[in-house]
Write an enzyme that holds these catalytic residues in place. Structure first.
Site, mmCIF file in Angstrom:
data_model
loop_
_atom_site.group_PDB
_atom_site.id
_atom_site.type_symbol
_atom_site.label_atom_id
_atom_site.label_comp_id
_atom_site.label_asym_id
_atom_site.label_seq_id
_atom_site.Cartn_x
_atom_site.Cartn_y
_atom_site.Cartn_z
ATOM 1 N N ARG B 103 -6.016 -1.968 -2.648
ATOM 2 C CA ARG B 103 -6.465 -1.223 -1.481
ATOM 3 C C ARG B 103 -5.308 -1.071 -0.498
ATOM 4 N NH1 ARG B 103 -10.378 -5.738 1.649
ATOM 5 N NH2 ARG B 103 -8.834 -7.376 1.602
ATOM 6 N N CYS B 107 -0.184 5.736 3.215
ATOM 7 C CA CYS B 107 0.713 5.798 4.373
ATOM 8 C C CYS B 107 0.002 6.368 5.604
ATOM 9 C CB CYS B 107 1.913 6.662 4.026
ATOM 10 S SG CYS B 107 3.008 6.859 5.426
ATOM 11 N N GLU B 142 -9.484 -3.485 8.304
ATOM 12 C CA GLU B 142 -8.324 -4.385 8.387
ATOM 13 C C GLU B 142 -7.006 -3.626 8.233
ATOM 14 O OE1 GLU B 142 -8.960 -7.598 5.594
ATOM 15 O OE2 GLU B 142 -10.367 -8.616 6.922
ATOM 16 N N CYS B 153 8.400 5.155 3.412
ATOM 17 C CA CYS B 153 8.401 6.396 2.641
ATOM 18 C C CYS B 153 9.069 7.527 3.422
ATOM 19 C CB CYS B 153 6.973 6.763 2.255
ATOM 20 S SG CYS B 153 6.011 7.503 3.590
ATOM 21 N N CYS B 156 7.278 8.541 6.579
ATOM 22 C CA CYS B 156 7.551 7.613 7.682
ATOM 23 C C CYS B 156 8.949 7.851 8.249
ATOM 24 C CB CYS B 156 7.399 6.164 7.228
ATOM 25 S SG CYS B 156 5.658 5.680 7.108
ATOM 26 N N GLU B 312 -16.503 -9.873 10.421
ATOM 27 C CA GLU B 312 -16.653 -10.632 9.175
ATOM 28 C C GLU B 312 -16.535 -12.111 9.515
ATOM 29 O OE1 GLU B 312 -13.970 -9.429 6.069
ATOM 30 O OE2 GLU B 312 -14.368 -7.300 6.353
ATOM 31 N N TRP B 320 -9.135 -15.929 -1.296
ATOM 32 C CA TRP B 320 -7.719 -15.585 -1.120
ATOM 33 C C TRP B 320 -6.799 -16.705 -0.682
ATOM 34 C CZ3 TRP B 320 -6.815 -16.366 3.986
ATOM 35 C CH2 TRP B 320 -7.905 -16.229 4.858
ATOM 36 N N GLU B 360 -13.041 -9.784 -5.701
ATOM 37 C CA GLU B 360 -13.569 -10.817 -4.803
ATOM 38 C C GLU B 360 -14.743 -11.602 -5.397
ATOM 39 O OE1 GLU B 360 -14.293 -8.856 -1.065
ATOM 40 O OE2 GLU B 360 -12.177 -8.999 -0.502
HETATM 41 ZN ZN LIG Z 1 4.942 5.914 4.922
#
Ligand SMILES: [Zn+2]
Ligand SMILES: [Mg+2]
Ligand SMILES: [Mg+2]
Ligand SMILES: [Mg+2]
Ligand SMILES: [Zn+2]
Ligand SMILES: [Zn+2]
Lengths: 662, 662, 662
Positions: B103, B107, B142, B153, B156, B312, B320, B360
């Site tokens: 996930r 960008c 999140e 990239c 960016c 949460e 994790w 998960e």
């Molecule tokens: Zn980027």
């Protein structure tokens, strides 16, 4: 049961070969393995072959009364080949090609590389199809060494898609089987599936599991190509392969049908440094851990339930572990005896002479680079002299080992201390400390001949497997399950019901909770009236039909059930929810052996083991302390005697269970 | 103050939903969060939408008297989208794309991804614009988890250049601001500036700081896109986002204006393993560190000085962190109480049921995968029953936290043991051990309401900020500065004058030297007549107007000033040059509270904390030891009583400062 | 023997320069080094040059009676240059370019970069060819810092092929020399050879060794370009380069002929953290390890057997090691004295002022960023005052150091604890503890002047080198060989005969076995009647003509020979098979000094050293304990006296061997 050696004539001037081969014969050796990395010598330029040297070497071997084992040279393609076909290289998960310049960098799924493999294998096998001195072939060399079972190249991507389509037929079935609703991981088509590349977070466990299955299958298919070509040339030849120790990426069971027997490469003092977490003891650094080595013997024997070969036996100091302590005096002989006691029919030392050039200069041979004897030479000759013909090992207990459960748990270890092989060893070591021979076998194999079976982590369990195990118990089998057994279904999803899923009825148990604990947290339980320690993993059990026979006594788990047992007709099922330390493992195992009426010894100390084959008990001493044996007074010692020195061995004609230490 | 839960109907057969939702209502829950990873379910193919399932789930929630919180599903774009537009992927500093398959790989600056975001967010928000059961939205999920705030990239790179041009207008201004004479780092144009890639040596700190600012701003801009679209569809809806704990890469303050309230995801036993250096204690592994959790409560509350939501809440064991110990009995209830005491208006457990599929599986829910209650279920129901409505928290002390100082010090930590959050915690924990509520706020925010303020590391300080703090002190504020405060200007250059630069007059101090010290070197100082230990960092101070109140007594620093204090009218300023250990931090903080007349308790032990909200004192016991409270005799206990068991809580109607332990 | 400083006028407003330079003169400084990173300031756009600022700075230096040392600015090419020519970047082994944004990212083999180097060096040297204040030049800066000697770009690939063809002429010769039969590593042509990229297993050691030779040669060639251009402009100028400490990738010997003298950059408290395995003591963190620093002095002196310069001397706290403890009071003066005692003719502190901008803000100067004196300022002025003119050092003992043996052993360390420099230091420290001056020299250099020579690891030995050493011993030389000496031939193959190959006759010894041992295994031997410990490496020797003088007394090695000695006419040869700990090293070294009649002291404790130059003995105290000296009563103290305080120094006019501690 004889002794052999690996030889690289191409590393030495041809005028030396005669001397080398004569000295092998003088040492009593029987087989000489050759050719495994010689593609560049055999075909110096594309299509130009030079076999004269190998013809001569094989001839010398035959002239001296030995037989040659040849190898297909595909682990080290020459530079001209990769320059012609850069597409044969494997790729890392980020797409970086794995370069030529060491070995094993070629993709098992590359159509080009398969064609080239076919070309060279056909060439070498046809060359020697009628040679009377060639006994058989080793296909390739150590498939997957240096972490190369799994490749992420475009050829693998294409092959993976085909593999998935063959397995699932419809992409909807794949989406359902993997559970791709999670995090929107549905695939619109098989074409959309890629090998698992570099992602910000972890991969889908079902996708990873199938990629690991696919990668292992790819190697099996590549091996089959060799086996078929070798048999096509001469179907009297045997075909084998040299697997590795504690090696998980390749499912050895899946190659068993294509090989006449399995072989493996045994490096006891390397394994204790390289394969196991934790620091080795001084004795282990000098001779290895007997159980670590033996479990691999029993795995490669168990894969076909037939004798195996040690295709490479450590001859002295080696180059690849962090440190290179010299083995103990006599260790090289000890290893050969241990291998035979565990079912080897042949032990080939790797290699005849230390090589002056290339990556393995710091790897000993039986002779030094100047041709003089090295430390292993006398040991090898002694073993050749002492060993004799034997029936196969007959093991009363099976240890159920499942590569897919290894892959699945190591992808979701849920603890940095989870280590599949070490967990298996908790049970294996306990069985071996009681002198019991153990076949390490696939859980789906026929278990009828085993009085008892231990499944340390049978993680992936479907209905078929559950039925298979139910039948075993119904037929009087005694079964011991360990931690994480039955956590997942074969697609690596949780079962709809709580663990152990389809095994719940058989075991009479449900897993209420599990936890993984760092070292330093209290981990105690009570079993059979005594307090024990466990480590790393604890499942809290609800007995549903079974009897609680172990209970956690510390932490949040306090008062919860740790171990259950249930009788099922003449059979029984035990479920242990935690990773047992050694005394608890001994308790679990002796109760199992008792229930199954399996003869066993009193508990041997670490490093001392007894193994039975064909009516003989081998007592192997992997420690620096002398020990004193008791055997029945009429039992004949065929090697050694009642006093067994440091790193020495005794062989006595008596069942193992009749032997003890004073 | 109610309790809710996160639910993924798409993971379960639809015939089960009714049962699930009914059981939620039976547990007393109020809100159900849904949809955060469901893009693939909502839009299985490009342009083909399926809302029926979500309509039904929302309907069930409403039918059972609860409200739905929906999420934009942009954290997990489907495979077909990335296959259509591979350019939406982020890139690592070496250019390697971050792949689909987990996930958050997309960008924030990708024009394509922003278009797609707009398309899907418009679609889902319009769908439910008139649905009476939808209370509001969580934008995305999140932001930046798995280290994805910063991308390298091409999109960016282009956006960074624009960002710089907007900030500096002329490239000469950038060269001047950064100080690019050093190592010939002058840029000829904005076009010549790249994201910081892989260089042989470290990057220019001013370049890195602006890249970190830019990256954080990019997320804020991306969030604004969501917020605007959500409000466009229905401006009665609230808009929030679930931030993470001890998370530094994204400036939460900068999103506050675009959100109605902030939310965050609280995983106490994960944080002690994952976020903090050093080994957690057994109690912390069972229930977390109360101060670590509370500082995040106070940060997300402080960002808007308003109640927040726990979007949460850890429900049991999680997947994790390295290890997964089971939480203590009652811990899930304890966490809800603590959250509310620190200003939460709502606590949503993550998640209703353990999921059978995907990444998960080893993450608990309130119910197990078979639907039966898991360990957190009763805890959640108890909390739902016990909690009641409250006014917001009113904190007398501010802790000044500055994301830019975090970025700048962690880029030039000057010690492997520098850890921004841990250093903040030295002061925060000391305040909390004294029962004081603390708003964690930006240093530029309005400080008028605070009797005292602590700035542990106000590293980047310009004239405006100095003037702001001067005004605070002039107005009677009491200010405590910690190590490295004032070392740099806002462009991450050293000031022309010695540290603390523009704060020197206010604090009456100059930093003569600084040093960082490994563990094991002597680190001692004398403060208030007692010897204390410090760690990691020591600035040697020259009092210039202030009074030396602490002096180093070991090492090369011996005899140099460690702490100064100066009165400024009704206010005062203290400067502490080192990283204090706990007893010294308590001394500094109690002297500050005394000067500022802030009521406080005697010092509570580690793990036991008292927090006041709306006239009630919450005593939370994060230890395995029972404790005994003293409260005024007329104070009413609304939860629990004077004896507070292990991992239990008491709520008593009295000011926190009136409570003590026996 | 004077003191100087490094100055960056481009970092400061020009109105400040006059003050700065005046203060340098007031401190008694003689040389000012400038310009090393100023390309961007000198040539802000392609072809547009600005020299006015540098003209002015040099003028000020001259006006104040000092001289300028200029540097070619090639370590930091401007952004416009790399944007014009991205091909000048180096590449990592996987092909990833090393990006602009720090320094030293350019390829030494790039034809473009060589052209650009020629253009800028010609420009700056022609500019100042007639400037009377410029004394000489430093070529570039710290060649290879940040691990940049070795590059894997296409230009390097092409250059490597040419280098190989020049060396071997025919590819068959290369295949033979490397031993490419192993693993089918034969090359069909020079064109087929690549730089060593990313391979699944390790590289061929002979290929790696030649790549390391080639990479070092490439830097030497790049340096020659500078030296030639500098001399072309003005052949009265000196040319030097600032090498680094304990730096192995570049063969400093190979640049010696092209430089007038060698320089290096000395950072004592950085080295103990960054260069050495293991934790530094508190005293070392405050002043460094005197032997670690001194061995580098002796290496860069030994490379030309001539005085050297410290081109950068640590001035206070520094930014690049893990921690930044403040140096001890007086340490900066102590270092200058030590450097001169070991043969430095000039010590330049790095740098005049702490810089406000860029990567090195946390690196002190002699003055702070506000211009006020920093801790090193008085130390530097004191050193400038105390030092006086001296003859070069005259060392009686040579330590044979061979970069190729370093490369070869570190590529095949055969132990994670093998560390070439630390092993050298075992012998060097022992010699220095006895007050002996040591020239660290190439084994092929002329050894006639040395009474004794120590070769700790002369790993690669061919017939020529063996003959050279035989001649030395025949001529009365006393030679001590250490572990792994003679293991390989110059192509990195094992010798046909056992080690030490061609040295076997000279040493009267053959190596029967070797082993490497982890810490914790017993490692003991007996030498000269006493039991000693050794570490990491043990070769088991067979004396063949020599006398066994040391014997292993533990482990598998027990009873085997550890040390041999043999007289050869007036000379002698000792061979030590293991890595000695300090007491054993002292025993070996004192026996050598005794045989060679080299005057020496009683054994000085760790951290206290005496070094003789030109009839003066420097006693340097790198500890926090005061010490008390004994010197002949008529010996004059020119600095300090019989009591030497913590981190202080005494200079007394007497041979070193006449000095002792009370
Ligand atoms: Zn980027
Ligand atoms: Mg064991
Ligand atoms: Mg605390
Ligand atoms: Mg030393
Ligand atoms: Zn592949
Ligand atoms: Zn290059």
């Amino acid at each position: 049961m004889t002794i052999g050696v690996c030889y690289f004539p191409e590393h030495w001037p041809d005028e030396r070969w005669e001397t080398d081969v004569r000295q092998m014969a003088e040492a009593g050796l029987s087989y000489v393995r050759m050719g495994e990395f010689a593609w560049g010598r055999i075909e110096p330029e594309h299509g130009e072959f030079d076999f004269a040297w190998l013809d001569e070497a094989i001839g010398l071997v035959g002239d001296h009364g030995m037989e040659a084992v040849l190898c297909t040279p595909t682990a080290t393609p020459p530079k001209w080949l990769v320059d012609e076909h850069p597409d044969i290289r494997q790729a890392d998960p980020d797409g970086t090609p794995r370069e030529w310049g060491s070995r094993r960098f070629t993709c098992f799924n590359s159509p080009t590389y398969r064609e080239e493999t076919e070309r060279i294998v056909r060439k070498v096998t046809e060359r020697y199809a009628d040679n009377p001195h060639v006994a058989g072939w080793q296909a390739d060399n150590e498939y997957g060494c240096h972490d190369t079972v799994r490749c992420y190249c475009e050829d693998c991507a294409a092959a993976f898609r085909e593999w998935l389509e063959a397995k699932y037929e419809e992409v909807e079935a794949l989406n359902e089987a993997w559970g791709n609703t999670f995090w929107s991981q549905q695939y619109p088509s098989f074409e959309a599936v890629d090998p698992p590349g570099l992602t910000p977070a972890e991969h889908h466990p079902s996708r990873l599991l199938d990629y690991h299955r696919f990668a292992s299958d790819s190697v099996a298919e590549y091996n089959r190509l060799h086996a078929d070509l070798i048999r096509e040339a001469n179907d009297d030849w045997f075909v084998t392969h040299n697997f590795m120790g504690d090696f998980g990426a390749l499912d050895a069971h899946s190659l068993a049908d294509d090989l006449d027997f399995l072989g493996w490469d045994s490096y006891p003092t390397g394994f204790v440094q390289d394969r196991r977490p934790g620091q080795a003891t001084t004795d282990e650094l000098r001779a290895g851990d007997p159980d670590e080595v033996a479990m691999n013997h029993d795995l490669y024997r168990g894969a076909k339930r037939a004798p195996f070969w040690v295709l490479e036996q450590q001859p002295g100091d080696v180059n690849w572990p962090p440190h290179a302590p010299q083995p103990a005096e006599g260790a090289m002989r000890l290893w050969a005896h241990q291998a035979v006691a565990h079912g080897a029919d042949e032990v080939l030392y790797f290699r005849w002479r230390r090589c002056r050039e290339g990556q393995e200069q710091y790897h000993a041979g039986l002779r030094k680079q100047d041709g003089s004897p090295d430390r292993g030479y006398d040991d090898a000759a002694a073993a050749a002299d002492e060993l004799f013909d034997l029936e196969p090992v007959d093991a009363p207990v099976a240890l159920l080992h499942d590569y897919e459960s290894l892959w699945a748990t190591e992808n979701q270890p849920h603890s940095p201390h989870w280590h599949y092989w070490s967990h298996l060893r908790a049970y294996y070591d306990a069985l071996r400390a009681r002198g019991v021979q153990v076949d390490v076998v696939s859980p789906t194999s026929d278990l009828d001949d085993y009085a008892a079976a231990v499944a340390p982590t049978l993680y992936l369990v479907g209905d078929d497997l559950a039925a298979h195990l139910e039948a075993y118990v119904a037929d009087g089998g005694h079964l011991l399950f360990g931690a994480r057994t039955g956590e997942k279904d074969p697609h690596n999803q949780l079962h709809e019901s709580l663990a152990p899923g389809p095994l719940a009825d058989l075991a009479g148990v449900r897993v209420d909770q599990h936890e993984s604990l760092p070292d330093g947290m209290p981990t105690r339980l009570r079993y059979d009236g005594e307090t024990h320690d466990y480590r790393t993993w604890a499942s809290w059990l609800d007995a549903e039909g079974a009897t609680a026979v172990g209970e956690y006594t510390a932490g949040v788990a306090e008062g919860r059930t740790a171990v259950t047992r249930t009788d099922r007709g003449r059979g029984s099922v035990t479920y242990c929810g935690c990773w047992p330390t050694d005394r608890l493992a001994d308790g679990l195992v002796t109760d199992l052996l008792g229930a199954a009426n399996v003869a066993h010894t009193s508990r041997f100390p670490e490093g001392v083991r007894v193994a039975e084959r064909n009516g003989y008990a081998w007592v192997t001493n992997f420690t620096s302390e002398e020990l004193s044996l008791s055997a029945p007074t009429d039992a004949a010692f065929v090697v050694g005697g009642e006093t067994v020195g440091a790193f020495d061995v005794a062989v006595v004609e008596t069942p193992a269970a009749t032997v003890s230490l004073d």
